[in-house]
Design a protein around this motif. Structure first.
Motif, PDB file in Angstrom:
ATOM      1  N   ASP A 455      -3.141 -11.776  -1.500  1.00  0.00           N
ATOM      2  CA  ASP A 455      -3.613 -11.470  -0.143  1.00  0.00           C
ATOM      3  C   ASP A 455      -2.504 -10.794   0.659  1.00  0.00           C
ATOM      4  O   ASP A 455      -1.324 -11.190   0.585  1.00  0.00           O
ATOM      5  N   ASP A 456      -2.905  -9.772   1.411  1.00  0.00           N
ATOM      6  CA  ASP A 456      -2.011  -9.071   2.357  1.00  0.00           C
ATOM      7  C   ASP A 456      -0.691  -8.658   1.711  1.00  0.00           C
ATOM      8  O   ASP A 456       0.393  -8.828   2.294  1.00  0.00           O
ATOM      9  N   PHE A 457      -0.812  -8.118   0.528  1.00  0.00           N
ATOM     10  CA  PHE A 457       0.400  -7.764  -0.212  1.00  0.00           C
ATOM     11  C   PHE A 457       1.102  -6.556   0.422  1.00  0.00           C
ATOM     12  O   PHE A 457       2.324  -6.448   0.415  1.00  0.00           O
ATOM     13  N   LYS A 458       0.279  -5.670   0.971  1.00  0.00           N
ATOM     14  CA  LYS A 458       0.849  -4.465   1.596  1.00  0.00           C
ATOM     15  C   LYS A 458       1.761  -4.880   2.767  1.00  0.00           C
ATOM     16  O   LYS A 458       2.862  -4.363   2.917  1.00  0.00           O
ATOM     17  N   LYS A 459       1.275  -5.882   3.531  1.00  0.00           N
ATOM     18  CA  LYS A 459       2.056  -6.360   4.683  1.00  0.00           C
ATOM     19  C   LYS A 459       3.411  -6.920   4.195  1.00  0.00           C
ATOM     20  O   LYS A 459       4.450  -6.680   4.792  1.00  0.00           O
ATOM     21  N   LEU A 460       3.355  -7.654   3.073  1.00  0.00           N
ATOM     22  CA  LEU A 460       4.584  -8.237   2.511  1.00  0.00           C
ATOM     23  C   LEU A 460       5.563  -7.132   2.136  1.00  0.00           C
ATOM     24  O   LEU A 460       6.755  -7.175   2.475  1.00  0.00           O
ATOM     25  N   ASN A 461       5.025  -6.101   1.442  1.00  0.00           N
ATOM     26  CA  ASN A 461       5.861  -4.952   1.047  1.00  0.00           C
ATOM     27  C   ASN A 461       6.458  -4.274   2.268  1.00  0.00           C
ATOM     28  O   ASN A 461       7.659  -3.968   2.305  1.00  0.00           O
ATOM     29  N   ASP A 462       5.588  -4.053   3.255  1.00  0.00           N
ATOM     30  CA  ASP A 462       6.036  -3.323   4.444  1.00  0.00           C
ATOM     31  C   ASP A 462       7.073  -4.125   5.223  1.00  0.00           C
ATOM     32  O   ASP A 462       8.049  -3.573   5.743  1.00  0.00           O
ATOM     33  N   GLY A 469       8.397  -7.535  -2.786  1.00  0.00           N
ATOM     34  CA  GLY A 469       7.025  -7.500  -3.319  1.00  0.00           C
ATOM     35  C   GLY A 469       7.042  -7.736  -4.824  1.00  0.00           C
ATOM     36  O   GLY A 469       6.254  -8.540  -5.354  1.00  0.00           O
ATOM     37  N   ASP A 470       7.970  -7.045  -5.516  1.00  0.00           N
ATOM     38  CA  ASP A 470       8.075  -7.228  -6.980  1.00  0.00           C
ATOM     39  C   ASP A 470       8.403  -8.685  -7.313  1.00  0.00           C
ATOM     40  O   ASP A 470       7.809  -9.272  -8.224  1.00  0.00           O
ATOM     41  N   ASP A 471       9.348  -9.259  -6.575  1.00  0.00           N
ATOM     42  CA  ASP A 471       9.735 -10.662  -6.833  1.00  0.00           C
ATOM     43  C   ASP A 471       8.544 -11.592  -6.621  1.00  0.00           C
ATOM     44  O   ASP A 471       8.351 -12.564  -7.361  1.00  0.00           O
ATOM     45  N   GLY A 491      -3.045 -11.625 -17.544  1.00  0.00           N
ATOM     46  CA  GLY A 491      -2.480 -10.287 -17.626  1.00  0.00           C
ATOM     47  C   GLY A 491      -2.545  -9.610 -16.269  1.00  0.00           C
ATOM     48  O   GLY A 491      -3.309 -10.004 -15.391  1.00  0.00           O
ATOM     49  N   ARG A 492      -1.674  -8.570 -16.122  1.00  0.00           N
ATOM     50  CA  ARG A 492      -1.676  -7.829 -14.856  1.00  0.00           C
ATOM     51  C   ARG A 492      -2.723  -6.740 -14.977  1.00  0.00           C
ATOM     52  O   ARG A 492      -2.595  -5.828 -15.790  1.00  0.00           O
ATOM     53  N   PHE A 493      -3.752  -6.867 -14.173  1.00  0.00           N
ATOM     54  CA  PHE A 493      -4.879  -5.946 -14.283  1.00  0.00           C
ATOM     55  C   PHE A 493      -4.574  -4.644 -13.550  1.00  0.00           C
ATOM     56  O   PHE A 493      -4.914  -3.557 -13.972  1.00  0.00           O
ATOM     57  N   ALA A 564     -14.602 -13.083  -2.002  1.00  0.00           N
ATOM     58  CA  ALA A 564     -13.636 -14.079  -1.513  1.00  0.00           C
ATOM     59  C   ALA A 564     -12.746 -13.461  -0.428  1.00  0.00           C
ATOM     60  O   ALA A 564     -12.396 -14.117   0.553  1.00  0.00           O
ATOM     61  N   LYS A 565     -12.386 -12.181  -0.610  1.00  0.00           N
ATOM     62  CA  LYS A 565     -11.561 -11.491   0.410  1.00  0.00           C
ATOM     63  C   LYS A 565     -12.339 -11.414   1.718  1.00  0.00           C
ATOM     64  O   LYS A 565     -11.820 -11.724   2.783  1.00  0.00           O
ATOM     65  N   ARG A 566     -13.615 -10.978   1.580  1.00  0.00           N
ATOM     66  CA  ARG A 566     -14.419 -10.791   2.798  1.00  0.00           C
ATOM     67  C   ARG A 566     -14.668 -12.124   3.502  1.00  0.00           C
ATOM     68  O   ARG A 566     -14.772 -12.197   4.714  1.00  0.00           O
TER      69      ARG A 566
HETATM   70  N1  LIG Z   1       6.116  -4.303  -4.595  1.00  0.00           N
HETATM   71  C1  LIG Z   1       5.073  -3.824  -5.274  1.00  0.00           C
HETATM   72  N2  LIG Z   1       3.977  -3.408  -4.609  1.00  0.00           N
HETATM   73  C2  LIG Z   1       2.929  -2.967  -5.304  1.00  0.00           C
HETATM   74  C3  LIG Z   1       2.939  -2.927  -6.705  1.00  0.00           C
HETATM   75  N3  LIG Z   1       1.729  -2.441  -7.122  1.00  0.00           N
HETATM   76  C4  LIG Z   1       1.004  -2.205  -6.001  1.00  0.00           C
HETATM   77  N4  LIG Z   1       1.709  -2.525  -4.909  1.00  0.00           N
HETATM   78  C5  LIG Z   1       1.332  -2.420  -3.486  1.00  0.00           C
HETATM   79  O1  LIG Z   1       0.373  -3.410  -3.200  1.00  0.00           O
HETATM   80  C6  LIG Z   1      -0.304  -3.022  -2.022  1.00  0.00           C
HETATM   81  C7  LIG Z   1      -1.758  -3.386  -2.113  1.00  0.00           C
HETATM   82  O2  LIG Z   1      -2.311  -3.137  -0.863  1.00  0.00           O
HETATM   83  P1  LIG Z   1      -3.855  -3.313  -0.558  1.00  0.00           P
HETATM   84  O3  LIG Z   1      -4.639  -2.802  -1.710  1.00  0.00           O
HETATM   85  O4  LIG Z   1      -4.102  -2.702   0.768  1.00  0.00           O
HETATM   86  O5  LIG Z   1      -4.092  -4.855  -0.524  1.00  0.00           O
HETATM   87  P2  LIG Z   1      -3.501  -6.003   0.418  1.00  0.00           P
HETATM   88  O6  LIG Z   1      -2.475  -5.519   1.371  1.00  0.00           O
HETATM   89  O7  LIG Z   1      -3.053  -7.075  -0.511  1.00  0.00           O
HETATM   90  O8  LIG Z   1      -4.757  -6.462   1.202  1.00  0.00           O
HETATM   91  P3  LIG Z   1      -5.901  -7.448   0.735  1.00  0.00           P
HETATM   92  O9  LIG Z   1      -6.068  -7.233  -0.756  1.00  0.00           O
HETATM   93  O10 LIG Z   1      -7.101  -7.057   1.488  1.00  0.00           O
HETATM   94  O11 LIG Z   1      -5.423  -8.817   1.023  1.00  0.00           O
HETATM   95  C8  LIG Z   1      -0.076  -1.525  -1.886  1.00  0.00           C
HETATM   96  O12 LIG Z   1       0.753  -1.282  -0.785  1.00  0.00           O
HETATM   97  C9  LIG Z   1       0.642  -1.138  -3.171  1.00  0.00           C
HETATM   98  O13 LIG Z   1       1.594  -0.107  -2.975  1.00  0.00           O
HETATM   99  C10 LIG Z   1       4.132  -3.341  -7.382  1.00  0.00           C
HETATM  100  O14 LIG Z   1       4.243  -3.339  -8.624  1.00  0.00           O
HETATM  101  N5  LIG Z   1       5.153  -3.795  -6.638  1.00  0.00           N
END
Ligand SMILES: Nc1nc2c(ncn2[C@@H]2O[C@H](COP(=O)(O)OP(=O)(O)OP(=O)(O)O)[C@@H](O)[C@H]2O)c(=O)[nH]1
Length: 575
Positions: A455-462, A469-471, A491-493, A564-566
């Motif tokens: 969830d909200d992975f983009k926010k974590l990266n940003d 994010g990788d960790d 597996g990583r899909f 589940a996301k929605r």
């Molecule tokens: N650090 C890292 N980021 C990745 C990797 N693969 C994909 N991402 C990032 O994961 C993020 C996924 O973002 P979204 O698809 O918007 O999903 P989300 O932010 O998790 O939002 P929700 O799924 O709705 O909770 C993108 O910013 C990708 O660049 C990776 O191997 N490492």
């Protein structure tokens, strides 16, 4: 001398004493008895030891009916109180015993042979049961038992045999119920404990072993014939499993040997070693079967060979590039030197021009300058051309290195593991999906898929950067790996999406397992620079349906995950 009329015993006794005195014979009991009978005109008789014999009679065992009967007859013989009667009773008793023993031997032989014969319409267990009934119903009366058993043997003897049949292979039927139930108990224990333990990789057969053991407990199987057939089929399957296990052990040893022999060939860079070790990890974490082992052996052999070759070529290409760069730097130095010298000469010429006294001197100087300039020009042109050549060679070497690196990556890809998380990569997942769905169809078992998305992975990266994010992905993969069963796979899909396969699991159980994973992820906090970061995921769980393409189930799991996301994230949806 002897009187023919019978005298009273007291008179005979007196006369006896008198005769003993006259004849000067010692009055011992034996002498007295002998002379007494001589006077009475009767036969001397041995004393009857009634007291001793009664003591023997009292000590005789009286546990079984036969022992009781023997003791009573012995007592009756004692009651006769004289040797003749006792002798007669004992003789008739022994005659009876001897007669019965002889008949019992014959009868037992006959019964045994009839039990071992294969009759039309009369199974071994039916015969054993009939025998048991007779034994139970007549054990108090030997004669009755004897005659009933004789009737049984005679009856079986009149039944037609199966033509050309050999006697049954089973063990001889135990005669007594207690013995039979003992055997049943032992067999049940062997099936359930000893054999069951050996069948961890063959759950169906282990379940059959338990089912057979249950049938053996209590009063035993209701239909012994059917049970015997089932037991025999189980034994055949067990034999196959044992053969398979032997094969698997050997193949595993060969595989390990191969790895050990070739490990020095592999350059120990993390990525490569990781890939190889993942194969082994996978090998040991799921139930082994022959095709899996063969395939892994082949794959590993290819990868080891290819990586060895590519690594050598890559090292050559890198060395060539290094040489070219060294030569390039050398050329640059030479060029700089020659242009530096030129500048020095030009300054000297400028001084000479300023001090020139006449045109002749100047013309000579111009000739010198022109010559030096030509030299520099030539040197510059030559350096330029050499630089162009070098650049082409460097480009070529770069292209070669890129090509080799791509090939190397593809070779690592063959290992089917994602280098970042160590879980299966897409290729590995495709293979395991195909294998598990084939296994499910073949065994008519159950299989569930769970799609997990952070969830909200983009926010974590940003917020924290791509490395964090990788960790986080690595952390999630570790939590998944630590919490699924050995027979499950993960597996990583895609980017932040993971697929988990749960064989032999229904949809509700799978949803519970994934919820447990969510709780565990919340519990095992992800740390970054001493800061606690909460990572959650949403998941979709689905059960693969009989006969459907596995990709359809993957799509269903994905759709459930989006639901589940929605619905608010950090939850599990089934569908
Ligand atoms: N650090 C890292 N980021 C990745 C990797 N693969 C994909 N991402 C990032 O994961 C993020 C996924 O973002 P979204 O698809 O918007 O999903 P989300 O932010 O998790 O939002 P929700 O799924 O709705 O909770 C993108 O910013 C990708 O660049 C990776 O191997 N490492």
């Amino acid at each position: 001398m002897a009187e023919t009329t019978p005298s009273p015993p007291s008179a005979i006794a007196r006369e006896t004493l008198r005769q003993l005195a006259i004849r000067r014979i010692q009055p011992t009991p034996e002498n007295f008895r002998e002379v007494y009978h001589e006077i009475a005109g009767s036969q001397p008789e041995d004393n009857f030891p009634e007291r001793s014999l009664r003591q023997i009679a009292a000590a005789l065992p009286r546990i079984t009916p036969a022992q009781l009967r023997l003791a009573r007859q012995f007592e009756a013989a004692c009651s006769e109180r004289h040797w003749q009667g006792f002798r007669q009773q004992l003789l008739s008793l022994f005659a009876e015993q001897a007669g019965e023993e002889l008949a019992w031997g014959t009868l037992v032989r006959e019964l045994t042979s009839q039990l071992e014969r294969q009759h039309h319409g009369l199974g071994r267990f039916a015969k054993q049961e009939a025998l048991q009934r007779v034994l139970d119903g007549s054990s108090n009366d030997n004669r009755l038992l004897f005659s009933r058993l004789q009737g049984l043997a005679r009856g079986w003897g009149t039944q037609p045999s199966v033509p050309g049949s050999a006697s049954d292979n089973g063990a001889s039927a135990p005669a007594a119920q207690s013995e039979l139930s003992q055997w049943r108990k032992v067999l049940a224990e062997i099936l359930e404990n000893a054999i069951g333990m050996l069948l961890v990789d063959a759950p169906e057969l282990a379940a059959e072993a338990s089912a057979l053991a249950r049938l053996l407990k209590g009063d035993g199987p209701e239909d012994p014939e059917a049970f015997s057939i089932r037991l025999r089929q189980f034994a055949y399957k067990l034999q196959w499993v044992a053969q398979d296990q032997g094969y698997i052990r050997q193949a595993l040893l060969n595989l390990l040997q191969l790895i050990v022999e070739n490990i020095s060939e592999i350059v120990l860079e993390d990525q490569y070693l990781h890939g190889q070790m993942s194969v082994l990890g996978e090998l040991f974490s799921r139930p082994l079967d022959k095709p899996l082992l063969e395939e892994l052996g082949e794959r590993l052999r290819d990868v080891i060979y290819k990586q060895g070759t590519l690594k050598r070529s890559l090292a050559d290409a890198q060395q060539r590039l290094r040489d070219m760069l060294a030569s390039f730097v050398g050329q640059l130095g030479e060029f700089a030197e020659s242009t530096g010298a030129y500048h020095g000469k030009v300054s000297a010429f400028a001084e000479k021009i300023a001090q020139a006294k006449n045109l002749h001197e100047l013309a000579g100087l111009v000739d010198d300058i022109a010559r030096e300039t030509r030299n520099v020009e030539y040197s510059a042109r030559r350096s330029h051309q050499e630089l162009l050549d070098l650049r082409t060679a460097v480009d070529q070497a770069n292209r070669e290195i890129n090509r080799l690196e791509t090939e190397l990556e593809e070779a690592s890809e063959l290992v089917r593991h994602d280098p970042l998380t160590g879980t299966l990569n897409r290729k590995g997942l495709d293979e395991i999906l195909a294998r598990e769905s084939a296994r499910m169809q073949r065994r008519n078992s159950r299989l569930c898929l769970a799609m997990l998305d952070v969830d909200d992975f983009k926010k974590l990266n940003d917020s924290f950067g791509h490395t964090t994010g990788d960790d986080a992905l690595r952390h999630l993969a570790t939590v998944i790996r630590d919490n699924i069963r050995p027979q499950d796979s993960a597996g990583r899909f895609g980017g932040e999406e993971f697929l988990v396969l749960l064989p032999d699991t229904g949809q509700d159980e799978a949803a519970i397992a994934i919820q447990r994973l969510q709780r565990e992820l919340t519990r095992r906090i992800f740390m970054r620079d001493n800061q606690r970061l909460l990572i959650t995921f949403s998941a979709g769980v689905t059960e693969v349906r009989a006969g459907e393409e596995i990709q359809q189930a993957v799509i269903r799991a994905d759709q459930a995950m989006y639901r589940a996301k929605r619905a608010g994230k950090n939850r599990v949806e089934s569908g």
